[in-house]
Scaffold this motif. Structure first.
Motif, PDB file in Angstrom:
ATOM      1  N   UNK A  37      61.399 -47.447 123.004  1.00 43.30           N
ATOM      2  CA  UNK A  37      62.102 -46.282 123.672  1.00 43.30           C
ATOM      3  C   UNK A  37      62.950 -45.631 122.379  1.00 43.30           C
ATOM      4  N   UNK A  38      63.481 -46.609 121.743  1.00 45.10           N
ATOM      5  CA  UNK A  38      64.274 -46.135 120.441  1.00 45.10           C
ATOM      6  C   UNK A  38      63.561 -45.299 119.513  1.00 45.10           C
ATOM      7  N   UNK A  39      62.414 -45.885 119.233  1.00 44.31           N
ATOM      8  CA  UNK A  39      61.598 -45.198 118.268  1.00 44.31           C
ATOM      9  C   UNK A  39      61.249 -43.698 118.647  1.00 44.31           C
ATOM     10  N   UNK A  40      60.667 -43.548 120.140  1.00 44.21           N
ATOM     11  CA  UNK A  40      60.388 -42.519 120.735  1.00 44.21           C
ATOM     12  C   UNK A  40      61.513 -41.547 120.570  1.00 44.21           C
ATOM     13  N   UNK A  41      62.798 -42.043 120.959  1.00 44.82           N
ATOM     14  CA  UNK A  41      63.972 -41.183 121.029  1.00 44.82           C
ATOM     15  C   UNK A  41      64.290 -40.597 119.561  1.00 44.82           C
ATOM     16  N   UNK A  42      64.075 -41.513 118.675  1.00 50.06           N
ATOM     17  CA  UNK A  42      64.406 -41.123 117.181  1.00 50.06           C
ATOM     18  C   UNK A  42      63.346 -40.015 116.661  1.00 50.06           C
ATOM     19  N   UNK A  43      62.110 -40.013 117.265  1.00 55.10           N
ATOM     20  CA  UNK A  43      60.997 -39.075 117.038  1.00 55.10           C
ATOM     21  C   UNK A  43      61.423 -37.994 117.652  1.00 55.10           C
ATOM     22  N   UNK A  44      61.926 -37.807 118.946  1.00 52.07           N
ATOM     23  CA  UNK A  44      62.202 -36.725 119.707  1.00 52.07           C
ATOM     24  C   UNK A  44      63.019 -35.740 118.812  1.00 52.07           C
ATOM     25  N   UNK A  45      64.209 -36.332 117.928  1.00 50.90           N
ATOM     26  CA  UNK A  45      64.968 -35.479 117.289  1.00 50.90           C
ATOM     27  C   UNK A  45      64.317 -34.617 115.991  1.00 50.90           C
ATOM     28  N   UNK A  46      62.975 -35.422 115.766  1.00 54.65           N
ATOM     29  CA  UNK A  46      62.457 -34.583 114.686  1.00 54.65           C
ATOM     30  C   UNK A  46      60.997 -33.957 115.013  1.00 54.65           C
ATOM     31  N   UNK A  47      60.710 -34.006 116.247  1.00 56.63           N
ATOM     32  CA  UNK A  47      59.511 -33.858 116.895  1.00 56.63           C
ATOM     33  C   UNK A  47      58.970 -32.227 116.445  1.00 56.63           C
ATOM     34  N   UNK A  48      59.800 -31.214 116.242  1.00 53.42           N
ATOM     35  CA  UNK A  48      59.722 -29.841 115.923  1.00 53.42           C
ATOM     36  C   UNK A  48      58.958 -29.762 114.453  1.00 53.42           C
ATOM     37  N   UNK A  49      59.703 -30.730 113.637  1.00 52.65           N
ATOM     38  CA  UNK A  49      59.061 -31.002 112.187  1.00 52.65           C
ATOM     39  C   UNK A  49      57.717 -31.562 112.144  1.00 52.65           C
ATOM     40  N   UNK A  50      57.593 -32.659 112.860  1.00 56.30           N
ATOM     41  CA  UNK A  50      56.400 -33.472 112.628  1.00 56.30           C
ATOM     42  C   UNK A  50      55.313 -33.323 113.515  1.00 56.30           C
ATOM     43  N   UNK A  51      55.428 -32.720 114.616  1.00 57.77           N
ATOM     44  CA  UNK A  51      54.455 -32.460 115.464  1.00 57.77           C
ATOM     45  C   UNK A  51      53.233 -31.797 115.158  1.00 57.77           C
ATOM     46  N   UNK A  52      53.209 -30.737 114.162  1.00 56.87           N
ATOM     47  CA  UNK A  52      52.208 -30.399 113.595  1.00 56.87           C
ATOM     48  C   UNK A  52      51.447 -31.053 112.241  1.00 56.87           C
ATOM     49  N   UNK A  53      52.210 -32.185 111.826  1.00 52.15           N
ATOM     50  CA  UNK A  53      51.947 -32.963 110.906  1.00 52.15           C
ATOM     51  C   UNK A  53      51.104 -34.354 111.422  1.00 52.15           C
TER      52      UNK A  53
END
Length: 172
Positions: A37-53
Motif C-alpha cells: 500500500x505504501x508503495x502504491x501510494x508513493x507511486x501515485x504521486x509520480x504516476x503522471x511522469x512514469x505511466x508512459x515509461x
C-alpha cells in the motif's frame, strides 16, 4: 482514459505480484500489505511522469527502497513466543513444510541478501536490474546473492534457487 483510471487499472493488475514481492521481503502478511500500500501510494504521486515509461520497474524500486529503509527503524512491538506442540508430519503437508522451511531460511538472511536472492531467482531479474532496485553495484548484488545462497544451502532443508523459483511458480 484519465490518469486516475490508468492508475486504478495498474493497481488492479499488479496488486497480487506486488503483495507477493512485499511478502518475500518482509516475511509477514500484514507488513507486506502495508509495504504494498505504501508503495502504491508513493507511486501515485509520480504516476503522471512514469505511466508512459516503465511503472512496474519504478514500483519495484519503491518497494525495495521502502523495505530497506524501513528495516533501519527498530520495531519494539510484541513478539509471539509460544511454540506449537510437536506433531506427527502427514505426507500431505510436504508443501506446507517446504514453504515454512524456505520462510525460516529466508528470515535468517540479512535484508539485502533476502532481497537480492528473491529478486534474482523468484522474480528472475538480471543482476543489473536488482542492483538498480537495491541502489548498489552489480558486484554487491553478486556478493549478497552468493552469501545468501550459501546461507540457504547451509540449511539442510533448502535444495537451491530452483526450489525457490519452483515454490514461487506454485504461488507459495
Amino acid at each position: 482514459m484519465t490518469a486516475e483510471d490508468d492508475f486504478d487499472e495498474f493497481v488492479r493488475a499488479r496488486w497480487t505480484a506486488t503483495a507477493r514481492l512485499a511478502y518475500a521481503l518482509t516475511l509477514d502478511h500484514q507488513k507486506a500489505e502495508d509495504l504494498a500500500q505504501d508503495a502504491f501510494t508513493k507511486l501515485w504521486f509520480h504516476w503522471r511522469k512514469v505511466r508512459d515509461g516503465n511503472p512496474e520497474a519504478y514500483l519495484r524500486k519503491i518497494i525495495a527502497s521502502t523495505f530497506l529503509s524501513g528495516r533501519r527503524r527498530r520495531w519494539l512491538g510484541e513478539r509471539p513466543t509460544e511454540t506449537p506442540p510437536e506433531t506427527v508430519v502427514d505426507p500431505a503437508t510436504v508443501q506446507v513444510d517446504e514453504r515454512l522451511a524456505i520462510h525460516q531460511a529466508m528470515a535468517r538472511l540479512s535484508p539485502r541478501q533476502r532481497a537480492a536472492v528473491y529478486l534474482r531467482y523468484a522474480e528472475d531479474l538480471s543482476e543489473r536490474t536488482v542492483a538498480d532496485l537495491l541502489g548498489c553495484s552489480v558486484g554487491a548484488v553478486k556478493q549478497h546473492t552468493r552469501r545468501g545462497l550459501e546461507a540457504l544451502r547451509a540449511d539442510l532443508t533448502f535444495a537451491g534457487p530452483d526450489q525457490l523459483a519452483d515454490l514461487t511458480e506454485r504461488g507459495i
